[in-house]
Write a protein that holds these residues in place. Structure first.
Motif, mmCIF file in Angstrom:
data_model
loop_
_atom_site.group_PDB
_atom_site.id
_atom_site.type_symbol
_atom_site.label_atom_id
_atom_site.label_comp_id
_atom_site.label_asym_id
_atom_site.label_seq_id
_atom_site.Cartn_x
_atom_site.Cartn_y
_atom_site.Cartn_z
ATOM 1 N N SER A 269 0.850 -1.197 0.000
ATOM 2 C CA SER A 269 0.000 0.000 0.000
ATOM 3 C C SER A 269 0.884 1.245 0.000
ATOM 4 O O SER A 269 1.947 1.259 0.630
ATOM 5 C CB SER A 269 -0.911 0.012 1.232
ATOM 6 O OG SER A 269 -1.594 1.243 1.346
ATOM 7 N N ASP A 270 0.450 2.265 -0.750
ATOM 8 C CA ASP A 270 1.148 3.551 -0.725
ATOM 9 C C ASP A 270 0.237 4.652 -0.191
ATOM 10 O O ASP A 270 0.502 5.839 -0.375
ATOM 11 C CB ASP A 270 1.668 3.924 -2.117
ATOM 12 C CG ASP A 270 0.537 4.173 -3.106
ATOM 13 O OD1 ASP A 270 -0.637 3.972 -2.747
ATOM 14 O OD2 ASP A 270 0.822 4.581 -4.248
ATOM 15 N N GLY A 271 -0.831 4.265 0.468
ATOM 16 C CA GLY A 271 -1.795 5.238 0.990
ATOM 17 C C GLY A 271 -2.932 5.515 0.029
ATOM 18 O O GLY A 271 -3.997 5.972 0.435
ATOM 19 N N THR B 251 7.161 9.115 -1.313
ATOM 20 C CA THR B 251 5.947 8.426 -0.905
ATOM 21 C C THR B 251 6.252 7.572 0.312
ATOM 22 O O THR B 251 7.395 7.140 0.518
ATOM 23 C CB THR B 251 5.381 7.543 -2.041
ATOM 24 O OG1 THR B 251 4.088 7.073 -1.662
ATOM 25 C CG2 THR B 251 6.278 6.351 -2.304
ATOM 26 N N ASP B 252 5.247 7.350 1.122
ATOM 27 C CA ASP B 252 5.332 6.433 2.256
ATOM 28 C C ASP B 252 4.530 5.185 1.909
ATOM 29 O O ASP B 252 3.339 5.282 1.576
ATOM 30 C CB ASP B 252 4.771 7.075 3.529
ATOM 31 C CG ASP B 252 5.681 8.177 4.049
ATOM 32 O OD1 ASP B 252 6.881 8.158 3.728
ATOM 33 O OD2 ASP B 252 5.182 9.062 4.772
ATOM 34 N N ARG C 47 3.020 4.244 11.656
ATOM 35 C CA ARG C 47 1.913 5.076 12.121
ATOM 36 C C ARG C 47 0.937 4.220 12.920
ATOM 37 O O ARG C 47 0.935 2.985 12.802
ATOM 38 C CB ARG C 47 1.209 5.723 10.926
ATOM 39 C CG ARG C 47 2.119 6.621 10.096
ATOM 40 C CD ARG C 47 1.313 7.439 9.118
ATOM 41 N NE ARG C 47 2.172 8.290 8.305
ATOM 42 C CZ ARG C 47 2.477 8.075 7.040
ATOM 43 N NH1 ARG C 47 1.965 7.021 6.418
ATOM 44 N NH2 ARG C 47 3.274 8.896 6.380
ATOM 45 N N GLU D 41 -0.760 0.694 11.698
ATOM 46 C CA GLU D 41 -0.044 0.063 10.602
ATOM 47 C C GLU D 41 0.554 -1.263 11.058
ATOM 48 O O GLU D 41 1.181 -1.348 12.119
ATOM 49 C CB GLU D 41 1.065 0.964 10.071
ATOM 50 C CG GLU D 41 0.562 2.129 9.232
ATOM 51 C CD GLU D 41 1.686 2.913 8.597
ATOM 52 O OE1 GLU D 41 1.445 3.559 7.558
ATOM 53 O OE2 GLU D 41 2.813 2.890 9.137
#
Length: 290
Positions: free
Chosen positions: A99-101, A138-139, A178, A181
């Motif tokens: 996932s990248d958000g 990116t996160d 976070r 997560e």
């Protein structure tokens, strides 16, 4: 011969030599600083980012950066899963969730055979309008699980990253997790190499110098300070068409309209056009008759 060695001529020559020497010295210092910076930068190599879970062997994932699209703001990566996977030998194999958000993709790894390479795309935050200083980040989150439903159990992840990316400097590091997560949180960052940035800046500087020269030719001819030479008309026209060619020759040339175009390229074209118009008007008024 007496005029060549006159005090006024010698004084002007000395000033020109001093100015040229100063410019060459500055250029040499910048040259040495640039190559010293390149020498200090280490080459891209493999790096590892790992998540630890007590009593559980890690799932090995190899990720290779393939390409970056600054227009779509995405980076393509290829994931490989080595055959040696003690954790995937359980019934049902393993699942990897990425996932990248903005998206979530799930990959199923069978326990009875090796999984093939898989290409995925991560969305990036950044803007090409900042060229050549554009940076993309990116996160992302990579999580692995064994089993299904109530039998699902998280697996540790060991990520081996090859950070070399054509025409970019890529970097993948671990980041703090976070709240909520589960998995291995990573941060991906890509920026243009220093050599590309310096090259782009030099090209824009060359275009600006061309514009100043073209405008000076037009203004001096229009004011009657210099003699009108018809050959300058073709030179100015050549400058007008040379600037776009220089702009398109920059590394990773972005689409027309980035911020640097608004600051430099647009006004270079306007200055060259004004210089050409002034020269033609002066030639039409004071040029030699046939």
């Amino acid at each position: 011969m007496a005029d060549i060695f006159s005090p006024s001529r010698l004084g002007g020559t000395s000033q020109a030599v001093a100015l040229a020497s100063a410019c060459l010295s500055i250029l040499l210092v910048l040259y040495l600083m640039f190559f010293a910076d390149l020498y200090r930068r280490p080459d891209a190599t493999e790096s590892q980012v790992a998540q630890t879970l007590e009593g559980r062997p890690p799932l090995d994932i190899h990720i290779e950066m393939m390409s970056l699209d600054p227009i779509r703001q995405t980076v393509e990566a290829r994931l490989n899963f080595p055959e040696r996977r003690a954790d995937a030998a359980q019934a049902g194999g393993a699942r990897v969730r990425l996932s990248d958000g903005g998206f979530v993709r799930e990959l199923h790894l069978p326990a009875d055979r090796a999984a093939g390479a898989t290409s995925v795309e991560f969305g990036l935050d950044g803007s090409i309008s900042a060229y050549p200083f554009d940076v993309y980040r990116t996160d992302a989150l990579i999580a692995a699980f064994a089993g299904e439903g109530a039998q699902e159990a998280p697996l540790a992840v060991q990520l081996t990253v090859w950070e070399r990316l054509p025409a970019w400097e890529a970097r993948v590091v671990s980041r703090p997790a976070r709240p909520g997560e589960v998995g291995l949180p990573i941060s991906i960052e890509a920026r243009r190499p220093p050599a590309h940035v310096v090259f782009a800046l030099i090209v824009y500087a060359v275009m600006a110098v061309i514009a100043v020269c073209g405008l000076a030719i037009g203004v001096l001819a229009a004011c009657g300070v210099r003699k009108i030479e018809a050959a300058f008309a073709s030179s100015l026209a050549g400058m007008l068409f040379a600037a776009p060619m220089l702009r398109n020759a920059m590394p990773g040339a972005p689409p027309l309209g980035v911020a640097a175009d608004a600051y430099v390229f647009l006004w270079v074209q306007v200055a060259l056009m004004i210089g050409l118009v002034l020269f033609i008007c002066a030639w039409a008024r004071r040029g030699s008759p046939p």
